[in-house]
Design a protein around this motif. Structure first.
Motif, short mmCIF file in Angstrom:
data_model
loop_
_atom_site.label_atom_id
_atom_site.label_comp_id
_atom_site.label_asym_id
_atom_site.label_seq_id
_atom_site.Cartn_x
_atom_site.Cartn_y
_atom_site.Cartn_z
N ARG A 75 0.81 -1.22 0.00
CA ARG A 75 0.00 0.00 0.00
C ARG A 75 0.84 1.27 0.00
NH1 ARG A 75 -4.42 0.11 4.40
NH2 ARG A 75 -4.93 1.99 3.24
N THR B 79 0.38 1.35 7.89
CA THR B 79 -0.93 0.88 8.33
C THR B 79 -0.81 0.38 9.77
OG1 THR B 79 -0.49 -1.38 7.60
CG2 THR B 79 -1.49 0.14 5.97
N ASP C 166 -2.77 10.99 11.21
CA ASP C 166 -3.60 10.73 10.03
C ASP C 166 -4.42 11.98 9.66
OD1 ASP C 166 -5.09 9.62 8.00
OD2 ASP C 166 -6.35 8.41 9.32
N ASP D 2 -5.59 12.89 6.61
CA ASP D 2 -6.63 12.73 5.59
C ASP D 2 -7.72 11.74 5.98
OD1 ASP D 2 -5.37 10.28 5.21
OD2 ASP D 2 -4.57 10.79 3.22
N GLY D 3 -7.60 11.15 7.18
CA GLY D 3 -8.66 10.28 7.69
C GLY D 3 -8.77 8.92 7.06
N ASP D 4 -7.72 8.46 6.38
CA ASP D 4 -7.80 7.14 5.73
C ASP D 4 -7.35 6.00 6.62
OD1 ASP D 4 -5.07 7.51 5.74
OD2 ASP D 4 -4.79 7.19 3.59
N GLY D 5 -6.97 6.29 7.87
CA GLY D 5 -6.59 5.24 8.81
C GLY D 5 -5.15 4.79 8.68
N ASN E 51 0.62 8.42 5.18
CA ASN E 51 1.44 8.50 3.98
C ASN E 51 2.78 9.15 4.40
OD1 ASN E 51 1.18 11.38 3.90
ND2 ASN E 51 -0.73 11.17 2.75
#
Length: 118
Positions: free
Chosen positions: A40, A44, A73, A75-78, A81
């Motif tokens: 990904r 994560t 986090d 951008d709230g994607d869990g 980046n």
């Protein structure tokens, strides 16, 4: 059994002095790649849990690891980046952030007559 508090020694200011701005960013990016899920290309929960021993965090529970992810986090994607990871590392370095805080405070004093930190 009570968990010990996490000890965090702030090495970023020393690294910044030694490596310079570009060198520090390169090392942060290397740290990100070490912790990320290669499929990904994000840090994560699973990749952080799997690699937490590399950070000396093997004693942390799932809730603490999730909290670390949530802290950065944006951008709230869990997941984190590379940019979110670097921002989080710098933000968690109180000594590294001291100079910019002073500059911001002085700028506010000059423009508004009151400090940002007041």
């Amino acid at each position: 059994m009570a968990q010990r508090p996490v000890e965090f020694e702030d090495f970023l200011p020393v690294m910044a002095d030694k490596l310079g701005e570009e060198g520090l960013m390169e090392e942060l990016c290397n740290g990100f790649r070490l912790l990320m899920d290669p499929r990904r290309e994000l840090i994560t929960f699973d990749s952080l849990k799997r690699n937490s021993a590399l950070l000396g965090l093997e004693g942390l529970g799932d809730d603490e690891l999730r909290g670390m992810l949530m802290e950065g986090d944006l951008d709230g994607d869990g997941a984190l980046n590379e940019k979110e990871f670097c921002v989080l590392m710098v933000r968690l370095s109180p000594e590294l952030m001291e100079g910019p805080r002073r500059w911001l405070d002085e700028g506010f004093r000059q423009v508004f007559g009151v400090g940002f930190m007041s």
